[in-house]
Design a protein around this motif. Structure first.
Motif, short mmCIF file in Angstrom:
data_model
loop_
_atom_site.label_atom_id
_atom_site.label_comp_id
_atom_site.label_asym_id
_atom_site.label_seq_id
_atom_site.Cartn_x
_atom_site.Cartn_y
_atom_site.Cartn_z
N UNK A 319 34.61 59.37 113.90
CA UNK A 319 34.31 60.72 114.77
C UNK A 319 34.99 60.66 115.94
N UNK A 320 35.23 61.63 116.67
CA UNK A 320 35.91 61.74 118.16
C UNK A 320 34.48 61.62 119.09
N UNK A 321 34.73 60.92 120.07
CA UNK A 321 33.62 60.68 120.92
C UNK A 321 33.08 62.32 121.45
N UNK A 322 31.51 62.11 121.57
CA UNK A 322 31.07 63.28 122.01
C UNK A 322 30.90 63.39 123.53
N UNK A 495 27.58 53.67 121.40
CA UNK A 495 27.33 53.46 123.14
C UNK A 495 27.20 54.84 123.77
N UNK A 496 26.35 55.08 124.64
CA UNK A 496 26.20 56.02 125.52
C UNK A 496 26.81 55.98 126.82
N UNK A 497 27.93 56.47 127.51
CA UNK A 497 28.21 56.20 128.47
C UNK A 497 27.66 57.48 129.49
N UNK A 498 26.65 57.38 130.56
CA UNK A 498 26.04 58.45 130.94
C UNK A 498 26.45 58.52 132.52
N UNK A 499 26.11 59.63 133.18
CA UNK A 499 26.19 59.75 134.79
C UNK A 499 27.73 59.86 134.96
N UNK A 532 31.55 52.23 116.71
CA UNK A 532 31.58 53.15 115.77
C UNK A 532 31.48 54.57 116.28
N UNK A 533 30.48 54.83 117.50
CA UNK A 533 30.30 56.05 118.00
C UNK A 533 30.12 55.98 119.45
N UNK A 534 30.77 56.75 120.22
CA UNK A 534 30.78 57.21 121.53
C UNK A 534 30.34 58.27 122.08
N UNK A 535 29.55 58.12 123.08
CA UNK A 535 29.03 59.56 123.70
C UNK A 535 29.19 59.24 125.25
N UNK A 536 29.80 60.55 125.77
CA UNK A 536 30.23 60.61 127.18
C UNK A 536 29.37 61.64 127.77
N UNK A 537 28.67 61.48 128.94
CA UNK A 537 27.80 62.71 129.52
C UNK A 537 27.69 62.56 130.93
N UNK A 538 27.40 63.82 131.50
CA UNK A 538 26.95 64.00 132.85
C UNK A 538 26.17 65.00 133.17
N UNK A 539 25.41 65.12 134.38
CA UNK A 539 24.57 66.31 134.52
C UNK A 539 25.14 66.85 135.84
N UNK A 560 38.63 65.43 127.83
CA UNK A 560 37.24 65.67 127.57
C UNK A 560 36.83 66.79 128.25
N UNK A 561 36.63 67.81 127.49
CA UNK A 561 36.06 69.19 128.06
C UNK A 561 34.53 69.33 128.21
N UNK A 562 34.00 68.75 127.04
CA UNK A 562 32.64 68.68 127.14
C UNK A 562 31.85 69.94 126.62
N UNK A 563 30.63 69.77 126.05
CA UNK A 563 29.90 70.78 125.42
C UNK A 563 28.68 70.88 126.44
N UNK A 564 28.12 72.09 126.95
CA UNK A 564 26.98 72.18 127.67
C UNK A 564 25.79 72.25 126.72
N UNK A 565 24.87 71.41 127.22
CA UNK A 565 23.53 71.27 126.44
C UNK A 565 23.00 72.70 126.86
N UNK A 566 21.95 72.98 125.77
CA UNK A 566 21.18 74.27 125.92
C UNK A 566 20.31 74.17 127.47
#
Length: 571
Positions: A319-322, A495-499, A532-539, A560-566
């Motif tokens: 899967x592509x990184x989320x 792996x979840x990379x946050x912030x 196998x899985x990579x997630x990138x996020x920020x607030x 990485x454009x990103x998807x806005x969370x609800x």
């Protein structure tokens, strides 16, 4: 099945095999993340031992952490090369120092300081300076950088304007503290860890008999993580080697993340210039990560000096990184926690999941979010948030104040206590322990914003006490929480990379091109931990919901454009 020289080479790819068969002379392995460098190192050594090219007792494998050295020893034992010494630079130098000191100087070697903090505290007293623990820690780090960089106090003073001073100290105060620290150490016949390397290097230079014995003992050197070598370590290695040429170095310039501690990737990148006839091998076949993760890593490091171009292993699609944006830090933590629950329910083991972040204080919201969904976790490489000294002190003083303060707004009650401990609404410009302390106190202020309306001061501190008391020892089956620095050398399925916002990655005090590039390499290390899985996020905002944030420039660079969370407002 008995090991043979042929079987040792059979499991290696073409480039690994070239490195394994280059047993003498200078060898440089440029080894990208996940390319099997430890396998190449250990098989090369074992092949040399099995073919008779090496006597096990004359091989020294050097690395930078006790964990990495133990892993090398374990693998070498399984490959029939258990007699090879695998040590850190410090442990190898200390062993030699303890052996030679009685013969060269007389008596037992000086006692090694457990840490610099207490002695620096005494130095401050002699100078009539009142310094808090955070400033003393930053001073200790500055002393370590100066020594590992091979810089004397006088030369350090001449160039100090280029560095951030610890706490609110003046140039003269910093220099006086360093001189007082060294004087007290000498008076008490003690040495610190940097002195171990300095003393051993001095003995080899000054005593021909010491140099002769050291070089007779070890002839073949292998250095892992060579991009992390400091000038002091490089000088000692050169003295160990002498005029000989049997040196194999292994490293990846893209994983140089300890420049603040004196590490220099120049020694790795310039190795072929120093040794013009060196065998140079590029390990770029990645066996760890899926194709999309490898592509993300390559995109991040595209065009950087010394960067290798990784190739995904055949059939390693995934899967592509989320990429996700959340409204605030707590929402990000809860979103990550929910994704982790879904992974576990789908069959991923907790120990195969990690959440990585830039600074320790970011663990606070994750601990709450994972605790709320019943997921066990362990924090690697640092104390848990509520075990930090400044947090313990804050909780204790908040609890004491809550007994007598009634009726004030919660924000005022908590902020008044935290201000007395050094918190302010504006973050300090300085980096290091002072900034870490502020971040810890600021995280407690962030919990005020998360408290339900009409929460009293006493109710707030009751909740703090419950959270503190609920920190049980982690189980073996647990999600890992770790800073990007402490994650180096490890890997997980998910792996979840946050912030990943400006001010965190890259960190706010990274102002120069070199500092920004180090932050890029730090993110690269994080990306390449994922199998196998990579997630990138920020607030979109901080936990006090007052200052809007911008996503990290590095996310734009990898497309990485990103998807806005609800719940996130705006386009």
């Amino acid at each position: 099945m008995a090991l043979t020289a042929g079987s040792l080479l059979a499991g290696l790819d073409d480039q690994q095999r070239v490195a394994a068969e280059a047993l003498v002379g200078p060898v440089c392995m440029l080894a990208g993340a996940g390319t099997g460098k430890t396998r190449a190192i250990t098989h090369r050594i074992a092949y040399g031992v099995m073919t008779g090219a090496y006597s096990p007792s004359r091989v020294m494998a050097l690395t930078f952490t006790a964990r990495a050295a133990a892993e090398l020893r374990g693998r070498l034992r399984l490959l029939g090369a258990g007699g090879v010494a695998a040590r850190t630079f410090h442990s190898a130098a200390l062993s030699q120092l303890n052996y030679f000191w009685p013969h060269v100087v007389g008596g037992q070697a000086p006692r090694i300081l457990d840490g610099k903090g207490r002695l620096l505290g005494h130095a401050a007293e002699t100078l009539k300076l009142k310094l808090d623990t955070a400033t003393l820690r930053d001073l200790a780090a500055e002393i370590e950088w100066r020594k590992t960089s091979g810089i004397g106090i006088e030369a350090y003073g001449a160039g100090i304007a280029k560095r951030s001073l610890p706490g609110r100290l003046t140039v003269d105060q910093v220099l006086a503290m360093m001189e007082s620290y060294e004087r007290l150490k000498d008076d008490r016949k003690q040495i610190d860890f940097e002195d171990v390397l300095l003393a051993m290097a001095g003995m080899i230079e000054a005593e021909p008999s010491v140099a002769l014995q050291v070089r007779e003992q070890y002839r073949f050197f292998v250095v892992d993580e060579y991009q992390d070598v400091s000038p002091l370590q490089h000088d000692l290695l050169s003295l160990w080697l002498g005029e000989r040429r049997d040196l194999c170095v292994v490293g990846d310039a893209s994983q140089t993340i300890y420049s603040f501690a004196g590490a220099r990737s120049d020694y790795l990148l310039d190795f072929p210039k120093r040794w013009e006839d060196a065998t140079v091998v590029r390990l770029e076949q990645n066996y760890r990560s899926t194709g999309p993760i490898v592509a993300t890593a390559n995109q991040l490091m595209r065009g950087r000096a010394g960067a290798l171009t990784l190739r995904a292993h055949a059939g390693s699609q995934g899967a592509e990184p989320a990429v996700r944006e959340y409204p605030n830090d707590m929402a990000e933590a809860r979103g990550v926690a929910q994704n982790i629950v879904e992974l576990i329910e789908a069959g991923t083991r907790p120990e195969d999941i990690a959440v990585l972040f830039r600074v320790n204080v970011q663990a606070a919201f994750l601990e709450t979010a994972l605790g709320d969904v019943g997921v066990s976790y362990q924090i690697r490489g640092s104390k848990r948030f509520f075990d930090l000294a400044e947090v313990k002190q804050a909780v204790m003083q908040l609890r004491a104040a809550s007994v007598s303060i009634i009726g004030e707004p919660l924000f005022k009650s908590v902020s008044d206590v935290l201000r007395s401990l050094g918190w302010s609404q504006s973050a300090p410009e300085a980096q290091g322990a002072v900034r870490d302390r502020w971040e810890s106190l600021n995280a407690i202020m962030g919990l005020v914003d998360q408290a339900p309306p009409d929460t009293t001061f006493r109710q707030f501190t009751d909740e703090l006490m419950e959270r503190q008391a609920g920190q049980h020892e982690p189980t073996v089956s647990a999600v890992t929480l770790a800073t990007l620095h402490s994650a180096k050398g490890l890997e997980w399925d998910a792996v979840f990379l946050i912030g990943l916002s400006e001010g965190l990655v890259p960190i706010s005090y990274a102002g120069t091109f070199e500092q920004i590039d180090e932050e890029r390499r730090l993110l690269y290390v994080g990306v390449t931990r994922a199998r196998k899985r990579l997630s990138l996020s920020w607030s979109a905002t901080g936990h006090q919901q007052r200052s809007p944030r911008e996503r990290s420039r590095f996310l734009a660079e990898i497309g990485a454009r990103g998807v806005r969370a609800p719940g996130v407002r705006g386009a």
